[in-house]
Design a protein around this motif. Structure first.
Motif, PDB file in Angstrom:
ATOM      1  N   MET A   1       0.848  -1.182   0.000  1.00 42.55           N
ATOM      2  CA  MET A   1       0.000   0.000   0.000  1.00 42.55           C
ATOM      3  C   MET A   1       0.892   1.244   0.000  1.00 42.55           C
ATOM      4  N   THR A   2       0.701   2.067  -0.989  1.00 40.45           N
ATOM      5  CA  THR A   2       1.447   3.317  -1.092  1.00 40.45           C
ATOM      6  C   THR A   2       0.538   4.480  -0.701  1.00 40.45           C
ATOM      7  N   PRO A   3       1.110   5.627  -0.357  1.00 39.52           N
ATOM      8  CA  PRO A   3       0.269   6.790  -0.073  1.00 39.52           C
ATOM      9  C   PRO A   3      -0.641   7.152  -1.253  1.00 39.52           C
ATOM     10  N   GLU A   4      -0.142   6.989  -2.460  1.00 39.61           N
ATOM     11  CA  GLU A   4      -0.942   7.323  -3.640  1.00 39.61           C
ATOM     12  C   GLU A   4      -2.136   6.377  -3.801  1.00 39.61           C
TER      13      GLU A   4
ATOM     14  N   GLN B   1      -4.688   7.223  -1.142  1.00 42.39           N
ATOM     15  CA  GLN B   1      -5.445   8.424  -1.510  1.00 42.39           C
ATOM     16  C   GLN B   1      -6.518   8.097  -2.545  1.00 42.39           C
ATOM     17  N   ASP B   2      -6.184   7.286  -3.525  1.00 41.19           N
ATOM     18  CA  ASP B   2      -7.170   6.887  -4.531  1.00 41.19           C
ATOM     19  C   ASP B   2      -8.334   6.134  -3.897  1.00 41.19           C
TER      20      ASP B   2
ATOM     21  N   ARG C   1      -1.481  12.673  10.052  1.00 42.64           N
ATOM     22  CA  ARG C   1      -2.303  13.172   8.948  1.00 42.64           C
ATOM     23  C   ARG C   1      -1.693  12.592   7.690  1.00 42.64           C
ATOM     24  N   VAL C   2      -2.411  11.694   7.051  1.00 45.17           N
ATOM     25  CA  VAL C   2      -1.855  10.996   5.898  1.00 45.17           C
ATOM     26  C   VAL C   2      -2.217  11.651   4.572  1.00 45.17           C
ATOM     27  N   ILE C   3      -3.280  12.470   4.580  1.00 45.24           N
ATOM     28  CA  ILE C   3      -3.652  13.209   3.371  1.00 45.24           C
ATOM     29  C   ILE C   3      -4.128  14.592   3.787  1.00 45.24           C
ATOM     30  N   LYS C   4      -3.533  15.614   3.215  1.00 41.98           N
ATOM     31  CA  LYS C   4      -4.012  16.979   3.439  1.00 41.98           C
ATOM     32  C   LYS C   4      -5.268  17.204   2.605  1.00 41.98           C
ATOM     33  N   HIS C   5      -6.125  18.104   3.075  1.00 38.46           N
ATOM     34  CA  HIS C   5      -7.346  18.366   2.305  1.00 38.46           C
ATOM     35  C   HIS C   5      -6.978  18.991   0.963  1.00 38.46           C
TER      36      HIS C   5
END
Length: 163
Positions: free
Chosen positions: A1-4, A7-8, A69-73
């Motif tokens: 699992m990647t951050p990208e 996010q998807d 926080r893994v994804i900023k708005h």
């Protein structure tokens, strides 16, 4: 699992939340459409476990709470930020949700599998929604849980007040 990839995955959910009132009706809808055990719930839970194992999620620790926080708005997640915490029978810092908070509660048993009995502010596995202007001291009881927080526009205000 990647951050990208994470996010998807989250973006596919936040697309359905864009423009919705952050209220009890939303919690009811999410628990009906994506309950514990559903494909969306299980995909997010598994993604969180993989990301934690990879070391990029819940990589910070303070007072026994692992978090991050893994994804900023932003546009990719339809204006929502994403935080994930790992808590085991404790209370976190008091805070206010200026625009509300949408939480996915993922209890964990001691062996790291799904289905634990932990509760987040009284909510077992599933969704809990706090309306704009609400406040709490997030508390996990009955074991360990991961909690994914979706914050509209990433807004949260920490305080020193006791709940």
């Amino acid at each position: 699992m990647t951050p990208e990839r994470f996010q998807d995955l989250v973006a596919s959910l936040t697309a359905s939340l864009q423009g919705q009132a952050v209220d009890e009706a939303l919690a009811t809808r999410l628990n009906a459409e994506h309950p514990a055990g559903s494909p969306v719930y299980e995909a997010i839970f598994e993604a969180c476990r993989q990301a934690i194992a990879a070391g990029w999620m819940c990589s910070r620790e303070n007072d026994g709470i692992r978090w991050g926080r893994v994804i900023k708005h932003g546009p990719a997640t339809h204006g929502f930020s994403v935080d994930v915490v790992d808590m085991d029978n404790l209370a976190g810092p008091h805070h206010v949700h200026p625009q509300g908070e949408i939480d996915l509660v993922m209890p964990i048993q001691g062996d790291g599998t799904a289905g634990g009995s932990a509760r987040f502010d009284g909510q077992g596995a599933g969704w809990k929604v706090y309306p704009p202007g609400s406040a709490h001291r997030p508390t996990v009881s009955g074991g360990r849980a991961l909690v994914l927080y979706l914050l509209p526009q990433g807004t949260i205000e920490f305080s020193r007040a006791a709940a």
